[in-house]
Design an enzyme around this catalytic site. Sequence first.
Site, PDB file in Angstrom:
ATOM      1  N   LYS A   1       0.844  -1.197   0.000  1.00 40.22           N
ATOM      2  CA  LYS A   1       0.000   0.000   0.000  1.00 40.22           C
ATOM      3  C   LYS A   1       0.874   1.240   0.000  1.00 40.22           C
ATOM      4  CE  LYS A   1      -2.087   2.336   3.316  1.00 40.22           C
ATOM      5  NZ  LYS A   1      -2.060   3.728   2.780  1.00 40.22           N
TER       6      LYS A   1
ATOM      7  N   GLU B   1      10.516   0.698  10.141  1.00 41.64           N
ATOM      8  CA  GLU B   1      11.463   1.804   9.966  1.00 41.64           C
ATOM      9  C   GLU B   1      10.662   3.076  10.199  1.00 41.64           C
ATOM     10  OE1 GLU B   1      12.981   4.734   9.217  1.00 41.64           O
ATOM     11  OE2 GLU B   1      13.279   4.439   7.064  1.00 41.64           O
TER      12      GLU B   1
ATOM     13  N   CYS C   1      14.175  10.501   6.748  1.00 47.73           N
ATOM     14  CA  CYS C   1      14.376  10.094   8.140  1.00 47.73           C
ATOM     15  C   CYS C   1      15.838  10.150   8.552  1.00 47.73           C
ATOM     16  CB  CYS C   1      13.818   8.706   8.371  1.00 47.73           C
ATOM     17  SG  CYS C   1      14.327   7.494   7.152  1.00 47.73           S
TER      18      CYS C   1
ATOM     19  N   GLU D   1      10.723  14.901  15.526  1.00 47.86           N
ATOM     20  CA  GLU D   1      11.053  14.951  14.103  1.00 47.86           C
ATOM     21  C   GLU D   1      10.201  16.001  13.392  1.00 47.86           C
ATOM     22  OE1 GLU D   1      12.088  11.655  10.727  1.00 47.86           O
ATOM     23  OE2 GLU D   1      10.286  11.304  11.921  1.00 47.86           O
TER      24      GLU D   1
END
Length: 479
Positions: free
Chosen positions: A178, A251, A285, A381
Amino acid sequence: MTTEVRRLRNYINGEFRDAADGRTIEVVNPATGEVYATSPLSGQADVDAAMEAAAAAFPGWRDTTPAERQKVLLKIADAIEERAEELIAAESENTGKPLELTRTEEIPPMVDQIRFFAGAARMLEGRSAGEYMEGFTSIVRREPVGVCAQVAPWNYPMMMAVWKFAPALAAGNTVVLKPSDTTPVSTLLMAEIIGAIAPKGVFNVICGDRDSGRAMVEHPVPAMASITGSVRAGMEVAGSAAKDVKRVHLELGGKAPVVVFEDVDIAKAVEDIAVAGYFNAGQDCTAATRVLVHESIHDEFVAALAKAASETRTGAADDEDVLYGPLNNANQLKRVSGFIERLPAHAKVQTGGNQVGEKGYFYAPTVVSGLKQDDEIIQNEVFGPVITVQSFTDEAQALEYANGIDYALASSVWTRDHARAMRMSKALDFGCVWINTHIPLVAEMPHGGFKKSGYGKDLSAYGFDDYTRIKHVMTSLDA
């Protein structure tokens, strides 16, 4: 003049089809803020169909030889290379990324990574057969895990799809993938490419939202769930998969420290760090967005970085002079802007800190200094073109600040002192440590983090191993 809105469809069992109940999601070009397509909002019936197709295809694909799987993957790599311009256009429409950078920085590594895993398919390793008990011989079989439910993110839709499907297919698994609801176009084009080469049902793509992804992970068919995404999403996937003991590969992002010591070439370090921080609008990331600088060069470094940021350009995909395009979606623009709006009084925006242009989701390259370790923008983040700078006094404090967050994916050390670089690389609690560089990746080396950055590895033989299971077979020599 009205732009025609295209209709995208799921790819299940070798054919494109609408969602069973006809529901759709609007897909927006982040460079313009305009709707250019609709994609299926997949429900349970669509997930059931995709899982049924993958499960039916699994025995046949599992039983192919590694050499046969290698041939298929090599053909896929060749086809992606041949249709690169179509993929580049689709990816730019997905994300607003500069066309030339997508051509040079994404297509070549994608093709190389598929070819790497094509080779890995023929390099399955295990312990040698032997008599570990008198009268019995033991062997170890390495087998595919089964159907893999995979969820890819919106920051690198094409490349992250490759990171998901290539090791899974190489190991003999079948896939239901997906893409993000905001970036389905290039993944569906890859489905068309792969579908012309791989057997029917081996590779399936369903589109949709969080509920669609949740239905995939909760489905009883997959033996493994793999996601690249937020910590929140990863925790939900891990919790859901635990209910029926699925294997999980996570991840989940990062907050990479970039530790700069006083002996560096400041101009060279600034140049490299600015590119590593602002590339892809900082939506990476591993981006070099949390810089720690020795106090003796702090002011000079900040001034040089602010200058580099002010000279960095964002803009249209066909402008070859821009480093990055827009943020991916309206929510992400709001998120990045919010971090800057909520900065504490002691923080200073050296440059940037604002949206660029009147349409689309462009954001200026930004440098923020004067920050403390417990500030929100240090601990969380941002995932945007924002580089923060902190000052440290010595190696011990640099490590304290670098390791003092919940993320542990990537990091870098900048120094000419080899012994110090080795001490830091040992002590930094991150899955990757670069020395005097930041962000290069190669197919042969693992990518993955610790702590809330998740577990499991992408790329490399380690990433390949994650998509296999180990079986011990023992036979009596007396039979």
